[in-house]
Design an enzyme around this catalytic site. Sequence first.
Site, PDB file in Angstrom:
ATOM      1  N   ASP A  32      14.352  11.989   2.490  1.00 43.81           N
ATOM      2  CA  ASP A  32      13.048  12.666   2.668  1.00 43.81           C
ATOM      3  C   ASP A  32      13.001  13.535   3.925  1.00 43.81           C
ATOM      4  OD1 ASP A  32      12.891  10.368   4.289  1.00 43.81           O
ATOM      5  OD2 ASP A  32      10.800   9.919   3.773  1.00 43.81           O
ATOM      6  N   SER A  72      -7.598  -7.787  12.542  1.00 42.98           N
ATOM      7  CA  SER A  72      -6.522  -8.031  11.588  1.00 42.98           C
ATOM      8  C   SER A  72      -6.418  -9.532  11.433  1.00 42.98           C
ATOM      9  CB  SER A  72      -5.222  -7.435  12.089  1.00 42.98           C
ATOM     10  OG  SER A  72      -4.688  -8.218  13.104  1.00 42.98           O
ATOM     11  N   GLY A  79       8.265  -5.044   8.108  1.00 41.60           N
ATOM     12  CA  GLY A  79       9.708  -4.855   8.300  1.00 41.60           C
ATOM     13  C   GLY A  79      10.515  -5.206   7.075  1.00 41.60           C
ATOM     14  N   SER A 101       7.119  -0.640   3.289  1.00 41.29           N
ATOM     15  CA  SER A 101       6.209   0.255   3.990  1.00 41.29           C
ATOM     16  C   SER A 101       4.793  -0.268   4.179  1.00 41.29           C
ATOM     17  CB  SER A 101       6.187   1.630   3.329  1.00 41.29           C
ATOM     18  OG  SER A 101       5.871   2.568   4.321  1.00 41.29           O
ATOM     19  N   SER A 130       3.577  -0.191   6.906  1.00 43.71           N
ATOM     20  CA  SER A 130       3.021   0.746   7.891  1.00 43.71           C
ATOM     21  C   SER A 130       2.308   1.908   7.199  1.00 43.71           C
ATOM     22  CB  SER A 130       4.111   1.261   8.832  1.00 43.71           C
ATOM     23  OG  SER A 130       5.208   1.704   8.102  1.00 43.71           O
ATOM     24  N   GLU A 137       2.842   8.143  12.795  1.00 50.07           N
ATOM     25  CA  GLU A 137       4.079   7.380  12.974  1.00 50.07           C
ATOM     26  C   GLU A 137       5.007   8.093  13.967  1.00 50.07           C
ATOM     27  OE1 GLU A 137       6.440   4.342  10.220  1.00 50.07           O
ATOM     28  OE2 GLU A 137       4.563   5.225   9.627  1.00 50.07           O
ATOM     29  N   ASP A 152       6.947   7.751   2.281  1.00 45.98           N
ATOM     30  CA  ASP A 152       6.145   6.521   2.198  1.00 45.98           C
ATOM     31  C   ASP A 152       4.665   6.852   2.037  1.00 45.98           C
ATOM     32  OD1 ASP A 152       8.556   5.359   2.669  1.00 45.98           O
ATOM     33  OD2 ASP A 152       8.113   4.715   4.707  1.00 45.98           O
ATOM     34  N   TYR A 198      17.316   4.540  13.002  1.00 48.48           N
ATOM     35  CA  TYR A 198      16.639   5.474  12.100  1.00 48.48           C
ATOM     36  C   TYR A 198      16.561   6.852  12.757  1.00 48.48           C
ATOM     37  CZ  TYR A 198      13.331   7.368   8.773  1.00 48.48           C
ATOM     38  OH  TYR A 198      12.746   8.160   7.809  1.00 48.48           O
TER      39      TYR A 198
HETATM   40  C1  GLA Z   1      11.559   4.601   5.926  1.00 42.59           C
HETATM   41  C2  GLA Z   1      10.864   5.911   6.273  1.00 42.59           C
HETATM   42  C3  GLA Z   1      10.899   6.899   5.110  1.00 42.59           C
HETATM   43  C4  GLA Z   1      12.302   7.042   4.545  1.00 42.59           C
HETATM   44  C5  GLA Z   1      12.953   5.689   4.322  1.00 42.59           C
HETATM   45  C6  GLA Z   1      14.407   5.786   3.948  1.00 42.59           C
HETATM   46  O1  GLA Z   1      10.849   3.931   4.947  1.00 42.59           O
HETATM   47  O2  GLA Z   1       9.529   5.673   6.645  1.00 42.59           O
HETATM   48  O3  GLA Z   1      10.370   8.130   5.513  1.00 42.59           O
HETATM   49  O4  GLA Z   1      13.083   7.867   5.364  1.00 42.59           O
HETATM   50  O5  GLA Z   1      12.879   4.866   5.474  1.00 42.59           O
HETATM   51  O6  GLA Z   1      14.543   6.316   2.688  1.00 42.59           O
END
Ligand code: GLA
Length: 390
Positions: free
Chosen positions: A39, A71, A124, A128, A130, A162, A174, A224
């Site tokens: 992405d 939360s 984690g 996602s 987040s 983010e 995501d 990352y």
């Molecule tokens: C995380 C990131 C995404 C993407 C994935 C890997 O989820 O938030 O944007 O890069 O890793 O595919």
Amino acid sequence: MKKTETFFTKDSDALIKAFNADITVHSPGRINFIGGHTDYNDGLVLPTAIDQKIHLYFKKSNNPDICTINSIGFDNTLKINLNHIQKSEHQWENYILGVIHGLQQYSSAISGFDCIIDSQLPIGSGISSSAALECGMAYGLNQLFNLGVSTLDMIQLSRDAEHHFVGTKCGIMDQFAVMISKKNHVVLLDCESVTYSLIPMNLKPYKLLLLNTNVSHNLASSEYNTRRTECETAVQFIQQHYPAVTSLRKVDNNMLNTLQASMDPILFKRSHFIVNENLRVLQAADFLQKHQLHEFGKLMYESHKGLQNQYQVSCKELDFLIEFAKQNDQILGARMMGGGFGGCTINIIHQDIIDNYISQVSQAYLEKFSFELSANIIEPDEGTTLKSAI
Ligand code: GLA
């Protein structure tokens, strides 16, 4: 390495009832069938939202400047003064602060509100949580204060939260999947043009099984960002020979073959993976439309192999689960998801063997790593919605 924790776990019914929300938002986690790390390289992805969600309850408060966000699972209260939005040292708060800051760039109509967040999504784990939180927050506030921010703007400002508040230079997959998805469909998203199509998903007699390694290695966020930089450096190198190349999306295997001898081997591996992962996404979308599920699954295994060996974002726990899956011909395909270094594998598994398989793989995993995995059957579901809309 740390064990992952469940986001918000306590029984929250009484608290939510007493809160008496003006609106309730359901914001889902996401899976991604194929298209790992493509992405942020302007590439292609094939994600969708799932039927596991964060629930957000909102109401306007009497104080125009102050927001109170509870939360449930973190047993934590965040108090925000809308006139002073700045980064927090608590990471989960930055997702929220970043989104509010982003919305304030579009509208001054946000005023004080109270919110309760209750989540089914483990942190984690590569599904996602987040983006679910960011998009749920953006969507809820947009509705509550009638801000008129478009869906695409909400997606982008959530992604920017983010980048600027959390510090992860993620792509747009995501947030896009969390917002746009439709029940029983997958999203074929082109991250260069930010255009998409919805493909109906019929996996019968197979189902989707998530196996959570329950680990999140510390490398996850630093590596990352490193991968992103490596890809940018690769583009700069390729550009010297092919000036029209502005991202790895514009690169093909012929170019890479020509450059291999002169290219840094790490950058070559990263680029090779991305170029071929984009091709796999297109093939996979085609197989899915033709219900050629065996072929679709094989591409998922290939994707994992590339993420493991070329892109190097896997870990021994994920690889163990993929090797275990490969030994079972009733599992058509499996791969890691998300940023990597832990989290879940996604498995396409025949419905008749699910229970047996979960007990076999759980036992083997426990023997190997001395801690437990978690297993969940999930389904493609709607993106972020208001409660009444479901
Ligand atoms: C995380 C990131 C995404 C993407 C994935 C890997 O989820 O938030 O944007 O890069 O890793 O595919």
